[in-house]
Design a protein around this motif. Structure first.
Motif, PDB file in Angstrom:
ATOM      1  N   ALA A  11       6.782  10.892   4.846  1.00 24.30           N
ATOM      2  CA  ALA A  11       7.780  11.079   3.567  1.00 24.30           C
ATOM      3  C   ALA A  11       9.007  10.602   4.087  1.00 24.30           C
ATOM      4  CB  ALA A  11       7.702  12.524   3.101  1.00 24.30           C
ATOM      5  N   ALA A  12       9.491  10.753   4.882  1.00 25.15           N
ATOM      6  CA  ALA A  12      10.864  10.310   5.468  1.00 25.15           C
ATOM      7  C   ALA A  12      10.948   8.864   5.617  1.00 25.15           C
ATOM      8  CB  ALA A  12      11.220  10.862   6.568  1.00 25.15           C
ATOM      9  N   ALA A  99       4.268   3.207  -5.159  1.00 27.53           N
ATOM     10  CA  ALA A  99       3.303   3.972  -6.025  1.00 27.53           C
ATOM     11  C   ALA A  99       1.885   3.262  -6.417  1.00 27.53           C
ATOM     12  CB  ALA A  99       4.134   4.233  -7.103  1.00 27.53           C
ATOM     13  N   SER A 100       1.958   1.946  -6.530  1.00 26.83           N
ATOM     14  CA  SER A 100       0.763   1.269  -6.916  1.00 26.83           C
ATOM     15  C   SER A 100       0.029   1.405  -5.679  1.00 26.83           C
ATOM     16  CB  SER A 100       1.057   0.141  -7.171  1.00 26.83           C
ATOM     17  OG  SER A 100       1.525   0.119  -8.609  1.00 26.83           O
ATOM     18  N   PHE A 101       0.420   0.866  -4.573  1.00 26.02           N
ATOM     19  CA  PHE A 101      -0.297   1.016  -3.295  1.00 26.02           C
ATOM     20  C   PHE A 101      -1.108   2.123  -3.065  1.00 26.02           C
ATOM     21  CE2 PHE A 101      -1.061   1.313   1.338  1.00 26.02           C
ATOM     22  CZ  PHE A 101      -1.580   0.202   1.677  1.00 26.02           C
ATOM     23  N   LEU A 102      -0.229   3.426  -3.130  1.00 30.20           N
ATOM     24  CA  LEU A 102      -0.894   4.719  -2.764  1.00 30.20           C
ATOM     25  C   LEU A 102      -1.789   5.001  -3.724  1.00 30.20           C
ATOM     26  CD1 LEU A 102       2.438   6.542  -1.843  1.00 30.20           C
ATOM     27  CD2 LEU A 102       0.625   5.367  -0.513  1.00 30.20           C
ATOM     28  N   ALA A 103      -1.715   4.704  -5.093  1.00 29.16           N
ATOM     29  CA  ALA A 103      -2.456   4.971  -6.324  1.00 29.16           C
ATOM     30  C   ALA A 103      -3.994   4.380  -5.963  1.00 29.16           C
ATOM     31  CB  ALA A 103      -2.121   4.736  -7.697  1.00 29.16           C
ATOM     32  N   LEU A 104      -3.705   2.925  -5.387  1.00 28.19           N
ATOM     33  CA  LEU A 104      -5.168   2.295  -5.180  1.00 28.19           C
ATOM     34  C   LEU A 104      -5.832   2.911  -3.922  1.00 28.19           C
ATOM     35  CD1 LEU A 104      -6.651  -0.193  -5.876  1.00 28.19           C
ATOM     36  CD2 LEU A 104      -5.455  -1.468  -4.391  1.00 28.19           C
ATOM     37  N   ALA A 105      -4.900   3.468  -2.975  1.00 30.72           N
ATOM     38  CA  ALA A 105      -5.772   4.016  -1.779  1.00 30.72           C
ATOM     39  C   ALA A 105      -6.565   5.223  -2.506  1.00 30.72           C
ATOM     40  CB  ALA A 105      -4.702   4.421  -0.920  1.00 30.72           C
ATOM     41  N   ARG A 106      -5.870   6.028  -3.453  1.00 31.29           N
ATOM     42  CA  ARG A 106      -6.587   7.060  -3.925  1.00 31.29           C
ATOM     43  C   ARG A 106      -7.736   6.721  -4.866  1.00 31.29           C
ATOM     44  NH1 ARG A 106      -1.143   8.825  -4.853  1.00 31.29           N
ATOM     45  NH2 ARG A 106      -1.462   7.912  -6.862  1.00 31.29           N
ATOM     46  N   LYS A 115      -0.839   5.997   5.007  1.00 34.11           N
ATOM     47  CA  LYS A 115      -0.773   4.957   3.740  1.00 34.11           C
ATOM     48  C   LYS A 115       0.623   4.858   3.436  1.00 34.11           C
ATOM     49  CE  LYS A 115      -4.878   3.885   3.857  1.00 34.11           C
ATOM     50  NZ  LYS A 115      -5.755   3.447   3.041  1.00 34.11           N
ATOM     51  N   PRO A 116       1.625   5.733   3.277  1.00 32.81           N
ATOM     52  CA  PRO A 116       2.878   5.320   2.651  1.00 32.81           C
ATOM     53  C   PRO A 116       3.668   4.443   3.583  1.00 32.81           C
ATOM     54  CG  PRO A 116       2.456   7.965   2.484  1.00 32.81           C
ATOM     55  CD  PRO A 116       1.350   7.143   3.178  1.00 32.81           C
ATOM     56  N   CYS A 117       3.345   4.587   4.956  1.00 32.25           N
ATOM     57  CA  CYS A 117       4.062   3.681   6.069  1.00 32.25           C
ATOM     58  C   CYS A 117       3.371   2.502   5.657  1.00 32.25           C
ATOM     59  CB  CYS A 117       3.614   4.324   7.413  1.00 32.25           C
ATOM     60  SG  CYS A 117       4.348   5.879   7.864  1.00 32.25           S
TER      61      CYS A 117
END
Length: 494
Positions: A11-12, A99-106, A115-117
């Motif tokens: 998160a950081a 945000a889109s990258f994380l949405a696609l991973a989900r 995934k955020p990294c």
């Protein structure tokens, strides 16, 4: 305990990922100051500026790649100063991308704390370093649309495909083509267990893009060029994938490679698996990079910017179970790279600020031309990227100096340069005495025409130009020179 610490570290990393974008204005991306300068011209033309109306004309926002011009112009008209509006657009691009990258991973059922990294690491790639912000914005939008498409029903998918094609075309034409390819791969996989009528998203997207393109103005030629170089086309293509995160100082590039290596090791150690549809799409995207030319018409860096697309799709779709050590190692490596990048951008920003200070006294209405003092083919990677100053002179547009190298192609931007000034776009060659004399003769004729009250030269990669410039030298610096083009030494050949 280690698990929660890893989540906090990720998160950081996500929050601090925006730090490089917040430290300096403009962000030191190769073409970024050029785009900002065009917005200044565009806004003034909307307000009826007679000065800029002499050099440019409005062509309208109905062109591919208009997202940047629309977004920053809107913020500028809303009252934000242009440098702040451009910075806000960059931060919004980062937020959308992540945000889109994380949405696609989900959507691929592939979420995990790493995934955020991955998103932060891949956002700061070679495409962004070149200043291809429309393209990076388009990639982020594509990821989000693909996540929405994957979760939609059969009929809704067709609507998402059509609307997504239109939106992506306004972001970037290349991304709109990628949308068609990615949808085609997913539709092909769905065809095994669905009716043909439910697998036509790619065709709907193709028709929308083709229809809109046919209605849009066209500029430039359609010539195709492949880059070769010392190691031929094959070596060039391999280099595209090797440099996908590179573009800066030696330390910055080393930390980029280190961050990528840590993530790759963590993926392979985390028992990776990949669904067939994204695997097929990534393979076809790799093939697209290998087959794509370097240049089509006036657009360049085509295959170079494509190289990040398959890596993005794989990073979002791969399912892994990170080792507890990887939960710490991945955010640590990405955060270290981000902090080095922030430091490097701050240092480059000081160079841009020094240029602004050294040119502050130049009179408005003048002409600023670009030149180079070293043959471009001899420049090293580090020389080009440390600092990335190829568009440094375009900052002068904000003080109403005419810089004809501004991007203003009617088929790509809402403004077009008057054809009378097209010959002034190309940089002048001062790399050796022969070219110096030839350029000086041409510049002497331009000065004698009286078309401009003052004519100046910004010389990048100066080489030995200072020793040949004589009284024309105004500001000597290691990275650039400022010359009075009308005071160059006797241009007659010896």
């Amino acid at each position: 305990m280690l698990r929660y610490f890893g989540r906090a570290a990720a998160a950081a990393t996500l929050l601090l990922g925006a730090l490089p974008l917040l430290l300096t204005r403009p962000a030191p991306l190769q073409d970024w100051p050029n785009h900002i300068a065009r917005i200044h011209i565009l806004v003034d033309l909307l307000h009826g500026s007679p000065f800029w109306g002499h050099y440019y004309r409005l062509t309208g926002f109905f062109v591919p790649n208009a997202a940047l011009d629309l977004g920053i112009t809107g913020l500028r008209l809303a009252g934000l100063p242009l440098p702040l509006a451009a910075q806000c657009f960059l931060v919004a691009t980062y937020a959308l991308f992540v945000a889109s990258f994380l949405a696609l991973a989900r959507a691929y059922d592939a979420s995990n704390p790493a995934k955020p990294c991955f998103a932060v690491l891949l956002f700061y790639g070679n495409a962004l370093f070149w200043g291809l912000v429309n393209y990076v914005l388009g990639l982020g939008l594509l990821l989000g649309l693909l996540a929405l498409w994957l979760r939609a029903g059969p009929r809704t998918r067709l609507a998402v495909a059509a609307a997504g094609a239109a939106l992506l075309l306004l972001a970037h034409l290349v991304v709109a083509v990628l949308w068609i390819i990615v949808l085609g791969c997913h539709d092909l996989h769905r065809l095994r267990r669905a009716r043909l009528a439910h697998c036509l998203s790619w065709l709907i997207a193709l028709l929308v893009v083709a229809s809109l393109l046919s209605a849009m103005p066209h500029g430039g030629g359609l010539g195709i060029g492949y880059a070769g170089g010392r190691f031929g086309i094959a070596g060039h293509k391999l280099w595209l994938f090797a440099k996908v995160l590179l573009g800066g100082s030696l330390l910055q590039d080393l930390t980029s490679l280190a961050g990528l290596l840590v993530c790759i090791i963590a993926v392979f150690a985390g028992r990776p698996s990949l669904a067939p549809a994204p695997a097929l799409a990534a393979a076809i995207l790799v093939l697209t990079v290998l087959l794509a030319p370097e240049r089509i018409g006036d657009g360049s860096q085509l295959d170079s910017r494509l190289a990040i697309a398959p890596l993005l799709l794989l990073a979002a779709a791969v399912r892994i179970r990170p080792h507890p050590v990887a939960r710490i190692a991945i955010p640590a490596a990405v955060l270290a790279r981000t902090l080095v990048l922030a430091w490097a951008w701050h240092a480059s920003g000081q160079e841009f600020a020094q240029y602004r200070g050294q040119t502050a006294s130049l009179p408005s209405g003048s002409l600023m031309l670009m030149a180079y003092g070293t043959r471009l083919s001899t420049l090293s990677w580090q020389h080009i990227w440390s600092p990335p100053i190829t568009s440094i002179a375009t900052q002068l547009v904000l003080h109403d100096l005419f810089v004809p190298t501004i991007f203003a192609e009617p088929g790509q931007q809402p403004v077009a340069l008057d054809a009378r000034y097209t010959p002034l776009k190309q940089p002048w060659n001062l790399s050796d005495p022969v070219h110096f004399r030839a350029s000086a003769r041409a510049l002497a004729a331009l000065c004698a025409s009286g078309a401009f009250p003052h004519i100046y030269l910004t010389v990048l990669y100066p080489g030995d130009v200072a020793g040949m410039a004589g009284a024309a030298l105004l500001r000597p610096r290691h990275d650039f020179l400022l010359l009075d083009a009308c005071r160059l030494p006797n241009p007659q050949p010896p």
